[in-house]
Write an enzyme that holds these catalytic residues in place. Structure first.
Site, short mmCIF file in Angstrom:
data_model
loop_
_atom_site.label_atom_id
_atom_site.label_comp_id
_atom_site.label_asym_id
_atom_site.label_seq_id
_atom_site.Cartn_x
_atom_site.Cartn_y
_atom_site.Cartn_z
N ASP A 66 0.86 -1.23 0.06
CA ASP A 66 0.04 0.06 0.13
C ASP A 66 0.91 1.16 -0.04
OD1 ASP A 66 -1.62 2.12 0.72
OD2 ASP A 66 -2.80 1.00 2.24
N ASN A 89 1.83 6.08 -9.96
CA ASN A 89 0.68 5.94 -10.74
C ASN A 89 -0.48 5.80 -9.73
OD1 ASN A 89 -1.17 5.21 -13.22
ND2 ASN A 89 -1.23 3.30 -11.78
N SER A 147 -3.14 14.75 -13.19
CA SER A 147 -4.51 14.99 -13.78
C SER A 147 -4.51 16.34 -14.04
CB SER A 147 -5.29 14.62 -12.72
OG SER A 147 -6.75 15.25 -13.26
N TYR A 160 -8.82 16.01 -4.58
CA TYR A 160 -8.13 15.29 -5.37
C TYR A 160 -7.04 16.21 -6.21
CZ TYR A 160 -7.34 12.51 -9.89
OH TYR A 160 -6.78 11.96 -10.97
N LYS A 164 -3.06 16.22 -6.44
CA LYS A 164 -2.34 16.05 -7.57
C LYS A 164 -1.54 17.12 -7.87
CE LYS A 164 -3.72 12.18 -9.39
NZ LYS A 164 -3.01 10.84 -9.32
N1 LIG Z 1 -8.95 7.45 -15.17
C1 LIG Z 1 -8.52 8.68 -15.33
O1 LIG Z 1 -9.68 9.18 -16.26
C2 LIG Z 1 -7.59 9.53 -14.69
C3 LIG Z 1 -7.44 10.92 -15.33
C4 LIG Z 1 -6.32 11.55 -14.74
C5 LIG Z 1 -5.66 11.10 -14.00
N2 LIG Z 1 -5.72 9.77 -13.65
C6 LIG Z 1 -4.60 9.15 -12.77
O2 LIG Z 1 -4.00 7.92 -13.41
C7 LIG Z 1 -3.66 7.20 -12.16
C8 LIG Z 1 -4.21 5.86 -12.75
O3 LIG Z 1 -5.66 5.76 -12.87
P1 LIG Z 1 -6.77 4.69 -13.23
O4 LIG Z 1 -7.89 5.12 -13.81
O5 LIG Z 1 -5.87 3.76 -14.10
O6 LIG Z 1 -7.11 4.03 -12.02
P2 LIG Z 1 -7.70 2.85 -11.59
O7 LIG Z 1 -8.67 2.99 -10.27
O8 LIG Z 1 -8.24 2.01 -12.74
O9 LIG Z 1 -6.41 1.86 -11.09
C9 LIG Z 1 -5.42 2.25 -9.84
C10 LIG Z 1 -4.88 0.73 -9.30
O10 LIG Z 1 -4.26 1.52 -8.22
C11 LIG Z 1 -4.33 0.68 -7.15
N3 LIG Z 1 -4.10 1.21 -5.94
C12 LIG Z 1 -5.15 2.23 -5.26
N4 LIG Z 1 -4.57 2.73 -4.21
C13 LIG Z 1 -3.34 2.07 -4.24
C14 LIG Z 1 -2.57 2.12 -3.24
N5 LIG Z 1 -2.59 2.85 -2.03
N6 LIG Z 1 -1.45 1.42 -3.10
C15 LIG Z 1 -1.27 0.61 -4.06
N7 LIG Z 1 -2.01 0.57 -5.05
C16 LIG Z 1 -3.17 1.32 -5.18
C17 LIG Z 1 -5.73 0.07 -7.37
O11 LIG Z 1 -5.93 -1.14 -6.73
C18 LIG Z 1 -5.92 -0.18 -8.93
O12 LIG Z 1 -5.47 -1.44 -9.38
C19 LIG Z 1 -4.31 7.62 -11.07
O13 LIG Z 1 -3.09 8.21 -10.34
C20 LIG Z 1 -5.27 8.60 -11.46
O14 LIG Z 1 -5.38 9.53 -10.44
C21 LIG Z 1 -6.59 9.06 -14.02
#
Ligand SMILES: NC(=O)c1ccc[n+]([C@@H]2O[C@H](COP(=O)([O-])OP(=O)(O)OC[C@H]3O[C@@H](n4cnc5c(N)ncnc54)[C@H](O)[C@@H]3O)[C@@H](O)[C@H]2O)c1
Length: 258
Positions: A66, A89, A147, A160, A164
């Site tokens: 974590d 990520n 983001s 959030y 970020k």
């Molecule tokens: N999806 C979007 O539209 C979007 C937009 C802008 C930025 N982001 C950023 O991109 C990154 C990935 O987003 P996503 O959509 O793939 O997310 P997601 O929720 O699909 O996947 C995130 C993964 O991280 C893991 N995770 C969560 N908390 C954790 C922790 N404390 N320790 C270890 N693992 C952990 C989860 O189990 C999951 O497998 C994030 O940082 C998110 O903020 C996403």
């Protein structure tokens, strides 16, 4: 000059890589020849991605921890014997559904905390754990996935966006402190992606929010994990050694849409 993105002999730790953007980045690094350490909170997700990478001929191992737990992060990095590349990520944009947190004045410190813990403290913890090894080696790359909301702000997602933006500030400070050791630190600011976390938004083409979002992207589609992976791999590569302290948008040209 050769422009191959060859990361062989590099070991890349990618946090939250059990699905979504992180999974795509893990595949990108494996395809570029790196040994990939697939981190996720959920062991089974990390292992699935490891299996996919190995089936495709790449090198990967799982490391479930974590990122919000500093002791767990440092123990994991120590057990790995250090990493050359860290991709921060893990995040929780979609944890509470796409409607987000709610209006700031209606939220409480307890609502903000999980967002700050993963998106800011998680990055602090991982960077702190890997940097001594990178400094000793005289080489390292840190890329943090942020983001667009850190730059533009986002209604109902203030904590959030703040977390970020904090991570982007950390990027700039670490770049200043570590450039002299051959380490670069950058941020990728994503627009709205199509991942498991946002599938509810994109699965219905008639969803009004999805339609209005698409109109704001010059390239009229949601971002895909491989869009983020392409830039992350480049920033981690040998050709990007004079690029540091920056935030790069990967967002389909949101400012250029008409
Ligand atoms: N999806 C979007 O539209 C979007 C937009 C802008 C930025 N982001 C950023 O991109 C990154 C990935 O987003 P996503 O959509 O793939 O997310 P997601 O929720 O699909 O996947 C995130 C993964 O991280 C893991 N995770 C969560 N908390 C954790 C922790 N404390 N320790 C270890 N693992 C952990 C989860 O189990 C999951 O497998 C994030 O940082 C998110 O903020 C996403």
């Amino acid at each position: 000059m050769a422009y191959e993105l060859d990361l062989k002999d590099r070991r890349a730790l990618i946090t939250g890589a059990g699905q979504g953007v992180g999974r795509g980045i893990a595949h990108g690094f494996a395809a570029a020849g790196a040994e990939v350490i697939v981190n996720d909170l959920r062991t089974e997700r990390a292992q699935e991605v490891v299996d996919e990478i190995r089936d495709a001929g790449g090198a990967a191992t799982a490391s479930a921890f974590d990122v919000t737990d500093y002791a767990a992060v440092t123990a994991a990095v120590e057990a790995l014997g250090g990493v050359d590349i860290l991709i921060n990520n893990a995040g929780n944009a979609g944890v509470q559904g796409f409607a987000g947190l709610g209006r700031f004045v209606e939220t409480t410190p307890a609502d903000w905390e999980p967002f700050l813990r993963v998106n800011l403290y998680g990055v602090l913890h991982c960077a702190h754990a890997v940097l001594p090894g990178m400094i000793a080696k005289g080489w390292g790359r840190i890329v943090t996935i942020s983001s667009d909301s850190a730059r533009t702000g986002e209604a109902n997602m203030a904590a959030y966006a703040a977390a970020k933006a904090g991570a982007a500030g950390l990027t700039r400070s670490l770049a200043v402190e570590t450039g002299r050791y051959g380490i670069t630190v950058n941020t990728i600011a994503l627009g709205t992606m199509r991942t498991e976390a946002t599938e509810g938004l994109w699965s219905d083409p008639e969803n009004p929010m999805a339609k209005s979002l698409l109109k704001r992207y010059a390239v009229r589609r949601p971002g895909l994990p491989e869009d983020a992976a392409a830039l992350a791999v480049f920033l981690a590569g040998p050709q990007a050694s004079w690029i540091t302290g920056q935030t790069y948008p990967v967002n389909g040209g949101i400012s250029f849409a008409q």
